[in-house]
Design a protein around this motif. Structure first.
Motif, PDB file in Angstrom:
ATOM      1  N   ARG A 164      49.314 -19.302 -26.278  1.00 19.10           N
ATOM      2  CA  ARG A 164      49.502 -18.342 -25.183  1.00 19.10           C
ATOM      3  C   ARG A 164      48.164 -17.830 -24.649  1.00 19.10           C
ATOM      4  O   ARG A 164      48.017 -17.598 -23.452  1.00 19.10           O
ATOM      5  N   SER A 165      47.166 -17.653 -25.545  1.00 15.89           N
ATOM      6  CA  SER A 165      45.855 -17.197 -25.070  1.00 15.89           C
ATOM      7  C   SER A 165      45.220 -18.247 -24.162  1.00 15.89           C
ATOM      8  O   SER A 165      44.592 -17.907 -23.161  1.00 15.89           O
ATOM      9  N   ALA A 166      45.407 -19.524 -24.499  1.00 15.32           N
ATOM     10  CA  ALA A 166      44.867 -20.600 -23.654  1.00 15.32           C
ATOM     11  C   ALA A 166      45.612 -20.659 -22.319  1.00 15.32           C
ATOM     12  O   ALA A 166      44.993 -20.820 -21.262  1.00 15.32           O
ATOM     13  N   ILE A 167      46.924 -20.501 -22.360  1.00 14.78           N
ATOM     14  CA  ILE A 167      47.715 -20.493 -21.123  1.00 14.78           C
ATOM     15  C   ILE A 167      47.289 -19.325 -20.240  1.00 14.78           C
ATOM     16  O   ILE A 167      47.146 -19.474 -19.019  1.00 14.78           O
ATOM     17  N   GLU A 168      47.059 -18.173 -20.859  1.00 21.69           N
ATOM     18  CA  GLU A 168      46.618 -17.003 -20.090  1.00 21.69           C
ATOM     19  C   GLU A 168      45.276 -17.274 -19.416  1.00 21.69           C
ATOM     20  O   GLU A 168      45.104 -16.996 -18.220  1.00 21.69           O
ATOM     21  N   LEU A 169      44.320 -17.810 -20.165  1.00 19.92           N
ATOM     22  CA  LEU A 169      42.996 -18.087 -19.586  1.00 19.92           C
ATOM     23  C   LEU A 169      43.064 -19.115 -18.466  1.00 19.92           C
ATOM     24  O   LEU A 169      42.422 -18.961 -17.428  1.00 19.92           O
ATOM     25  N   LEU A 170      43.815 -20.183 -18.701  1.00 20.14           N
ATOM     26  CA  LEU A 170      43.908 -21.265 -17.720  1.00 20.14           C
ATOM     27  C   LEU A 170      44.848 -20.935 -16.563  1.00 20.14           C
ATOM     28  O   LEU A 170      44.881 -21.645 -15.561  1.00 20.14           O
ATOM     29  N   ARG A 171      45.628 -19.875 -16.753  1.00 15.63           N
ATOM     30  CA  ARG A 171      46.620 -19.456 -15.746  1.00 15.63           C
ATOM     31  C   ARG A 171      47.614 -20.583 -15.436  1.00 15.63           C
ATOM     32  O   ARG A 171      47.931 -20.855 -14.275  1.00 15.63           O
ATOM     33  N   THR A 172      48.080 -21.218 -16.491  1.00 19.46           N
ATOM     34  CA  THR A 172      49.039 -22.318 -16.351  1.00 19.46           C
ATOM     35  C   THR A 172      50.433 -21.901 -16.799  1.00 19.46           C
ATOM     36  O   THR A 172      51.250 -22.744 -17.168  1.00 19.46           O
ATOM     37  N   GLY A 208      56.471 -23.028 -17.799  1.00 15.97           N
ATOM     38  CA  GLY A 208      57.797 -22.421 -17.706  1.00 15.97           C
ATOM     39  C   GLY A 208      57.812 -20.971 -18.155  1.00 15.97           C
ATOM     40  O   GLY A 208      58.841 -20.459 -18.593  1.00 15.97           O
ATOM     41  N   LEU A 209      56.682 -20.294 -18.034  1.00 14.09           N
ATOM     42  CA  LEU A 209      56.559 -18.902 -18.458  1.00 14.09           C
ATOM     43  C   LEU A 209      56.189 -18.029 -17.259  1.00 14.09           C
ATOM     44  O   LEU A 209      55.722 -18.528 -16.232  1.00 14.09           O
ATOM     45  N   THR A 210      56.366 -16.750 -17.421  1.00 16.18           N
ATOM     46  CA  THR A 210      55.900 -15.816 -16.400  1.00 16.18           C
ATOM     47  C   THR A 210      54.534 -15.282 -16.837  1.00 16.18           C
ATOM     48  O   THR A 210      54.165 -15.381 -18.007  1.00 16.18           O
ATOM     49  N   ARG A 211      53.837 -14.692 -15.906  1.00 18.89           N
ATOM     50  CA  ARG A 211      52.533 -14.092 -16.218  1.00 18.89           C
ATOM     51  C   ARG A 211      52.695 -13.021 -17.300  1.00 18.89           C
ATOM     52  O   ARG A 211      51.867 -12.901 -18.191  1.00 18.89           O
ATOM     53  N   LYS A 212      53.779 -12.285 -17.227  1.00 24.82           N
ATOM     54  CA  LYS A 212      54.046 -11.225 -18.198  1.00 24.82           C
ATOM     55  C   LYS A 212      54.205 -11.786 -19.620  1.00 24.82           C
ATOM     56  O   LYS A 212      53.860 -11.116 -20.589  1.00 24.82           O
ATOM     57  N   ASP A 213      54.711 -13.019 -19.733  1.00 24.89           N
ATOM     58  CA  ASP A 213      54.904 -13.641 -21.050  1.00 24.89           C
ATOM     59  C   ASP A 213      53.580 -13.865 -21.789  1.00 24.89           C
ATOM     60  O   ASP A 213      53.551 -13.892 -23.014  1.00 24.89           O
ATOM     61  N   VAL A 214      52.496 -14.073 -21.034  1.00 29.02           N
ATOM     62  CA  VAL A 214      51.218 -14.410 -21.664  1.00 29.02           C
ATOM     63  C   VAL A 214      50.149 -13.338 -21.492  1.00 29.02           C
ATOM     64  O   VAL A 214      49.110 -13.385 -22.157  1.00 29.02           O
ATOM     65  N   GLU A 215      50.397 -12.382 -20.627  1.00 27.59           N
ATOM     66  CA  GLU A 215      49.403 -11.347 -20.353  1.00 27.59           C
ATOM     67  C   GLU A 215      49.036 -10.580 -21.625  1.00 27.59           C
ATOM     68  O   GLU A 215      49.902 -10.125 -22.364  1.00 27.59           O
TER      69      GLU A 215
END
Length: 195
Positions: free
Chosen positions: A48-56, A61-68
């Motif tokens: 999730r930290s990598a997804i948050e950084l990469l904004r992917t 299939g996640l929302t921004r709130k899921d990884v923020e």
């Protein structure tokens, strides 16, 4: 208080990367030889930290709130450790300069060492090294290469060896400072005695 070291494994390649955190957690004996530990996180936290950084997040299939806040949570857990930490994600190799700055800013409570792990002869490795070199001191940028058949444990052993060498260099530097301070104090004592 002096900052602790953090060794950040950024890829781009790492055998069995999907079980990196599990392997690190299971390698406490190896990590202890270099004065390292792992933060109390699991692989999903790091993903999730990598997804948050990469904004992917949308592609995943996640929302921004899921990884923020995922990266901040990982860093907070790392900061709770008493020893130097090792963590990472191969996706960190794909971040751009702005995202590297965000990652390094999040890690500002540490002396962050970046460990690039790549298969020997991997295309684009020099460009990746150059990109990180613009944001990390040369003494804190390490490259660990491996052969196609090497397993995750062998690659981690090489990364831990880099960490052990950095830890030794830190200790030598501290010893040098203490010797200098001791010499200064001895000089002051002699001045007092001769006055």
């Amino acid at each position: 208080m002096a900052k602790k070291n953090a060794f950040l494994l950024v890829g781009p390649a790492l055998p069995s990367a999907d079980r990196l955190q599990e392997t690190l957690t299971g390698a406490q004996d190896l990590l202890t030889t270099a004065g390292l530990t792992t933060p109390d996180v699991n692989q999903a936290d790091l993903d999730r930290s990598a997804i948050e950084l990469l904004r992917t997040h949308k592609a995943e299939g996640l929302t921004r709130k899921d990884v923020e806040g995922s990266l901040a949570r990982v860093v907070r857990r790392a900061e709770k450790r008493k020893a130097a930490v090792i963590l990472g994600h191969p996706a960190y190799a794909g971040i751009d300069a702005t995202q590297r700055s965000l990652l390094l800013d999040a890690m500002s409570g540490f002396r962050t060492h970046v460990v690039i792990t790549a298969e020997r002869g991997q295309p684009g490795l020099d460009d990746l090294i150059d990109a990180w070199a613009t944001q990390v001191k040369p003494t804190r940028l390490h490259v660990v290469t491996f052969e196609a058949g090497d397993g995750l444990e062998a690659v981690l052993a090489r990364a831990v060896e880099q960490a052990r060498e950095a830890h030794e260099a830190d200790l030598e530097k501290r010893i040098g400072k203490l010797k200098k301070k001791r010499a200064e104090l001895k000089e002051q004592l002699e001045e007092l005695r001769s006055a």
